[in-house]
Design a protein around this motif. Structure first.
Motif, PDB file in Angstrom:
ATOM      1  N   VAL A   1     -43.117 -43.451 -53.932  1.00  0.00           N
ATOM      2  CA  VAL A   1     -42.333 -44.661 -54.146  1.00  0.00           C
ATOM      3  C   VAL A   1     -42.819 -45.493 -55.333  1.00  0.00           C
ATOM      4  CG1 VAL A   1     -43.645 -46.160 -52.564  1.00  0.00           C
ATOM      5  CG2 VAL A   1     -41.174 -46.520 -52.879  1.00  0.00           C
ATOM      6  N   GLU A   2     -44.118 -45.488 -55.612  1.00  0.00           N
ATOM      7  CA  GLU A   2     -44.624 -46.311 -56.716  1.00  0.00           C
ATOM      8  C   GLU A   2     -44.037 -45.883 -58.057  1.00  0.00           C
ATOM      9  OE1 GLU A   2     -47.448 -46.618 -53.343  1.00  0.00           O
ATOM     10  OE2 GLU A   2     -46.536 -44.920 -54.409  1.00  0.00           O
ATOM     11  N   GLU A   3     -43.887 -44.583 -58.264  1.00  0.00           N
ATOM     12  CA  GLU A   3     -43.298 -44.132 -59.525  1.00  0.00           C
ATOM     13  C   GLU A   3     -41.830 -44.535 -59.607  1.00  0.00           C
ATOM     14  OE1 GLU A   3     -43.514 -40.433 -62.628  1.00  0.00           O
ATOM     15  OE2 GLU A   3     -43.687 -39.942 -60.499  1.00  0.00           O
ATOM     16  N   ALA A   4     -41.122 -44.439 -58.485  1.00  0.00           N
ATOM     17  CA  ALA A   4     -39.716 -44.834 -58.466  1.00  0.00           C
ATOM     18  C   ALA A   4     -39.562 -46.322 -58.794  1.00  0.00           C
ATOM     19  CB  ALA A   4     -39.109 -44.533 -57.098  1.00  0.00           C
ATOM     20  N   ILE A   5     -40.437 -47.145 -58.261  1.00  0.00           N
ATOM     21  CA  ILE A   5     -40.396 -48.583 -58.559  1.00  0.00           C
ATOM     22  C   ILE A   5     -40.667 -48.817 -60.043  1.00  0.00           C
ATOM     23  CG2 ILE A   5     -41.558 -50.796 -58.164  1.00  0.00           C
ATOM     24  CD1 ILE A   5     -42.090 -49.789 -55.266  1.00  0.00           C
ATOM     25  N   GLY A   6     -41.651 -48.107 -60.587  1.00  0.00           N
ATOM     26  CA  GLY A   6     -41.971 -48.256 -61.998  1.00  0.00           C
ATOM     27  C   GLY A   6     -40.819 -47.870 -62.900  1.00  0.00           C
ATOM     28  N   VAL A   7     -40.122 -46.794 -62.554  1.00  0.00           N
ATOM     29  CA  VAL A   7     -38.964 -46.368 -63.338  1.00  0.00           C
ATOM     30  C   VAL A   7     -37.880 -47.439 -63.290  1.00  0.00           C
ATOM     31  CG1 VAL A   7     -37.047 -44.734 -63.445  1.00  0.00           C
ATOM     32  CG2 VAL A   7     -39.366 -43.890 -63.130  1.00  0.00           C
ATOM     33  N   ALA A   8     -37.607 -47.952 -62.092  1.00  0.00           N
ATOM     34  CA  ALA A   8     -36.565 -48.972 -61.957  1.00  0.00           C
ATOM     35  C   ALA A   8     -36.904 -50.218 -62.766  1.00  0.00           C
ATOM     36  CB  ALA A   8     -36.377 -49.330 -60.484  1.00  0.00           C
ATOM     37  N   ARG A   9     -38.164 -50.619 -62.755  1.00  0.00           N
ATOM     38  CA  ARG A   9     -38.565 -51.799 -63.529  1.00  0.00           C
ATOM     39  C   ARG A   9     -38.472 -51.532 -65.023  1.00  0.00           C
ATOM     40  NH1 ARG A   9     -43.957 -53.778 -60.074  1.00  0.00           N
ATOM     41  NH2 ARG A   9     -42.802 -54.735 -58.338  1.00  0.00           N
ATOM     42  N   ALA A  10     -38.840 -50.322 -65.448  1.00  0.00           N
ATOM     43  CA  ALA A  10     -38.733 -49.975 -66.869  1.00  0.00           C
ATOM     44  C   ALA A  10     -37.272 -49.970 -67.308  1.00  0.00           C
ATOM     45  CB  ALA A  10     -39.375 -48.619 -67.128  1.00  0.00           C
ATOM     46  N   ALA A  11     -36.393 -49.457 -66.459  1.00  0.00           N
ATOM     47  CA  ALA A  11     -34.969 -49.451 -66.789  1.00  0.00           C
ATOM     48  C   ALA A  11     -34.428 -50.863 -66.907  1.00  0.00           C
ATOM     49  CB  ALA A  11     -34.199 -48.669 -65.726  1.00  0.00           C
ATOM     50  N   ARG A  12     -34.854 -51.719 -66.002  1.00  0.00           N
ATOM     51  CA  ARG A  12     -34.418 -53.116 -66.076  1.00  0.00           C
ATOM     52  C   ARG A  12     -34.899 -53.759 -67.364  1.00  0.00           C
ATOM     53  NH1 ARG A  12     -36.255 -56.648 -61.105  1.00  0.00           N
ATOM     54  NH2 ARG A  12     -38.287 -56.150 -62.015  1.00  0.00           N
ATOM     55  N   GLN A  13     -36.137 -53.473 -67.754  1.00  0.00           N
ATOM     56  CA  GLN A  13     -36.686 -54.019 -68.990  1.00  0.00           C
ATOM     57  C   GLN A  13     -35.898 -53.537 -70.207  1.00  0.00           C
ATOM     58  OE1 GLN A  13     -40.964 -53.706 -69.209  1.00  0.00           O
ATOM     59  NE2 GLN A  13     -41.016 -54.049 -71.405  1.00  0.00           N
ATOM     60  N   ALA A  14     -35.414 -52.278 -70.142  1.00  0.00           N
ATOM     61  CA  ALA A  14     -34.653 -51.713 -71.263  1.00  0.00           C
ATOM     62  C   ALA A  14     -33.161 -52.028 -71.177  1.00  0.00           C
ATOM     63  CB  ALA A  14     -34.854 -50.200 -71.301  1.00  0.00           C
ATOM     64  N   GLY A  15     -32.749 -52.663 -70.099  1.00  0.00           N
ATOM     65  CA  GLY A  15     -31.341 -53.021 -69.947  1.00  0.00           C
ATOM     66  C   GLY A  15     -30.438 -51.848 -69.623  1.00  0.00           C
ATOM     67  N   MET A  16     -30.986 -50.847 -68.916  1.00  0.00           N
ATOM     68  CA  MET A  16     -30.209 -49.656 -68.578  1.00  0.00           C
ATOM     69  C   MET A  16     -29.946 -49.584 -67.079  1.00  0.00           C
ATOM     70  SD  MET A  16     -29.287 -47.650 -71.078  1.00  0.00           S
ATOM     71  CE  MET A  16     -29.254 -45.922 -70.646  1.00  0.00           C
ATOM     72  N   PRO A  17     -28.706 -49.271 -66.670  1.00  0.00           N
ATOM     73  CA  PRO A  17     -28.473 -48.968 -65.257  1.00  0.00           C
ATOM     74  C   PRO A  17     -29.314 -47.758 -64.865  1.00  0.00           C
ATOM     75  CG  PRO A  17     -26.395 -49.195 -66.462  1.00  0.00           C
ATOM     76  CD  PRO A  17     -27.482 -49.134 -67.483  1.00  0.00           C
ATOM     77  N   VAL A  18     -29.784 -47.718 -63.615  1.00  0.00           N
ATOM     78  CA  VAL A  18     -30.632 -46.607 -63.202  1.00  0.00           C
ATOM     79  C   VAL A  18     -30.266 -46.148 -61.802  1.00  0.00           C
ATOM     80  CG1 VAL A  18     -32.468 -48.112 -62.301  1.00  0.00           C
ATOM     81  CG2 VAL A  18     -33.023 -45.768 -62.995  1.00  0.00           C
ATOM     82  N   CYS A  19     -30.277 -44.835 -61.643  1.00  0.00           N
ATOM     83  CA  CYS A  19     -30.176 -44.207 -60.333  1.00  0.00           C
ATOM     84  C   CYS A  19     -31.544 -43.615 -60.002  1.00  0.00           C
ATOM     85  CB  CYS A  19     -29.110 -43.112 -60.346  1.00  0.00           C
ATOM     86  SG  CYS A  19     -29.185 -41.990 -58.932  1.00  0.00           S
ATOM     87  N   ILE A  20     -31.990 -43.800 -58.781  1.00  0.00           N
ATOM     88  CA  ILE A  20     -33.239 -43.210 -58.318  1.00  0.00           C
ATOM     89  C   ILE A  20     -32.900 -42.082 -57.355  1.00  0.00           C
ATOM     90  CG2 ILE A  20     -35.387 -43.565 -57.054  1.00  0.00           C
ATOM     91  CD1 ILE A  20     -35.360 -45.001 -59.734  1.00  0.00           C
ATOM     92  N   SER A  21     -33.352 -40.879 -57.674  1.00  0.00           N
ATOM     93  CA  SER A  21     -33.076 -39.722 -56.829  1.00  0.00           C
ATOM     94  C   SER A  21     -34.384 -39.202 -56.242  1.00  0.00           C
ATOM     95  CB  SER A  21     -32.390 -38.613 -57.633  1.00  0.00           C
ATOM     96  OG  SER A  21     -32.018 -37.549 -56.789  1.00  0.00           O
ATOM     97  N   PHE A  22     -34.510 -39.337 -54.934  1.00  0.00           N
ATOM     98  CA  PHE A  22     -35.703 -38.843 -54.247  1.00  0.00           C
ATOM     99  C   PHE A  22     -35.512 -37.398 -53.816  1.00  0.00           C
ATOM    100  CE2 PHE A  22     -36.317 -43.455 -53.293  1.00  0.00           C
ATOM    101  CZ  PHE A  22     -37.606 -43.588 -53.802  1.00  0.00           C
ATOM    102  N   THR A  23     -36.598 -36.656 -53.741  1.00  0.00           N
ATOM    103  CA  THR A  23     -36.582 -35.365 -53.087  1.00  0.00           C
ATOM    104  C   THR A  23     -37.299 -35.489 -51.759  1.00  0.00           C
ATOM    105  OG1 THR A  23     -36.966 -32.984 -53.392  1.00  0.00           O
ATOM    106  CG2 THR A  23     -38.744 -34.464 -54.066  1.00  0.00           C
ATOM    107  N   VAL A  24     -36.892 -34.675 -50.799  1.00  0.00           N
ATOM    108  CA  VAL A  24     -37.495 -34.746 -49.466  1.00  0.00           C
ATOM    109  C   VAL A  24     -37.918 -33.357 -49.014  1.00  0.00           C
ATOM    110  CG1 VAL A  24     -36.205 -36.793 -48.782  1.00  0.00           C
ATOM    111  CG2 VAL A  24     -35.244 -34.536 -48.304  1.00  0.00           C
ATOM    112  N   GLU A  25     -38.838 -33.335 -48.067  1.00  0.00           N
ATOM    113  CA  GLU A  25     -39.297 -32.083 -47.482  1.00  0.00           C
ATOM    114  C   GLU A  25     -38.378 -31.681 -46.326  1.00  0.00           C
ATOM    115  OE1 GLU A  25     -41.466 -30.047 -48.529  1.00  0.00           O
ATOM    116  OE2 GLU A  25     -42.516 -31.206 -50.051  1.00  0.00           O
ATOM    117  N   THR A  26     -38.743 -30.618 -45.617  1.00  0.00           N
ATOM    118  CA  THR A  26     -37.894 -30.095 -44.551  1.00  0.00           C
ATOM    119  C   THR A  26     -37.724 -31.081 -43.401  1.00  0.00           C
ATOM    120  OG1 THR A  26     -39.816 -28.991 -43.578  1.00  0.00           O
ATOM    121  CG2 THR A  26     -38.445 -27.702 -45.095  1.00  0.00           C
ATOM    122  N   ASP A  27     -38.616 -32.070 -43.315  1.00  0.00           N
ATOM    123  CA  ASP A  27     -38.514 -33.080 -42.254  1.00  0.00           C
ATOM    124  C   ASP A  27     -37.744 -34.318 -42.695  1.00  0.00           C
ATOM    125  OD1 ASP A  27     -40.321 -34.200 -44.012  1.00  0.00           O
ATOM    126  OD2 ASP A  27     -41.956 -34.418 -42.570  1.00  0.00           O
TER     127      ASP A  27
END
Length: 276
Positions: free
Chosen positions: A171-197
């Motif tokens: 989650v920390e990397e996802a938050i960092g990406v979202a904040r960087a996108a906001r700083q650059a003025g770009m809309p952002v989608c966050i796509s997580f990957t999940v395990e079998t559970d």
């Protein structure tokens, strides 16, 4: 026809949009190409490689045209960030050029295929700093913001309509990406990957991951996705009517049920059961 949808992304409406099925996997397993560090953008430095990439995306554009649906073109830049570029000998300028060239290719395909029935959105694809399936050495949110800002600012200066962070596994990397996108003025989608559970590779429930990103970015991501997982791994999530689940608007699913650890060892692509 050229369009920039940053002000109002059309896939946020009710219409169906098609995405591609996973650039690197398709190029390696279906076309037999070799990608250093699984980096598809490296193909763009040769005419033959560029043609392979172009044909890959055109196959999805033809599907969108056939069925009269929108299309989201995610660029080949999943690995086109500083650390991965350095491993392949790319400097700051050449890496920025590779990002720009990847978006220019998406522009060409958009001009060829976009119609009123098939609006085409260009996404600048962002990948994890390290492995896509194993969190390994993680970053703080501040480190992640600083690391990803460089690539996102390059993409923001192109005709990309948004950025999409694919295969986020903590989650920390996802938050960092979202904040960087906001700083650059770009809309952002966050796509997580999940395990079998249905949980992130760190063990964090998807619900908690989405809520943490939204809480720490004032809900900046325009939406969330799930990628690189079989529908049976996350199917129960989509039945929830809670607000966090309604933020998931995109899927790029695997056809095979195996875990990420097994997938990393696979030498052939399992097509799965299409009817299932």
């Amino acid at each position: 026809m050229t369009t920039n949808f940053r002000a109002s992304l059309p896939q946020l409406g009710r219409d169906l949009f098609l995405t591609d099925g996973g650039t690197e996997t398709g190029l390696v397993f279906n076309q037999g190409l070799e990608l250093p560090y699984f980096a598809a953008f490296d193909l763009l430095k040769t005419p033959q490689g560029e043609l392979a990439v172009r044909n890959y995306y055109r196959s999805y554009a033809e599907l969108a045209k056939k069925f009269g649906v929108g299309l989201i073109l995610e660029s080949t830049t999943w690995r086109a960030s500083r650390n991965w570029g350095a491993l392949m000998g790319y400097g700051t300028d050449t890496l920025a050029g590779a990002n720009r060239k990847a978006i220019e290719l998406m522009e060409e395909i958009r001009r060829e295929y976009q119609t009123d029935r098939t609006p085409v959105v260009i996404g600048g694809c962002i990948g994890p700093r390290r492995d896509g399936y194993v969190p390994g050495r993680t970053m703080s949110t501040q480190e992640a913001e600083s690391y990803h800002l460089e690539q996102i600012e390059t993409l923001a200066a192109t005709s990309a309509d948004m950025v999409c962070a694919m295969t986020m596994n903590y989650v920390e990397e996802a938050i960092g990406v979202a904040r960087a996108a906001r700083q650059a003025g770009m809309p952002v989608c966050i796509s997580f990957t999940v395990e079998t559970d249905g949980r992130l590779p760190t063990g964090l429930p998807l619900k908690s991951a989405i809520k943490q990103v939204d809480d720490q970015t004032a809900g900046y991501p325009v939406y969330y996705m799930i990628n690189c997982a079989h529908p049976t791994h996350f199917g129960t999530v989509l039945t929830s009517e809670e607000p966090w689940a309604q933020r998931i608007l995109g899927l790029r699913a695997h056809a095979f049920r195996m875990s990420h650890a097994d997938l990393d060892e696979a030498t052939e692509l399992d097509p799965g059961d299409t009817a299932e």
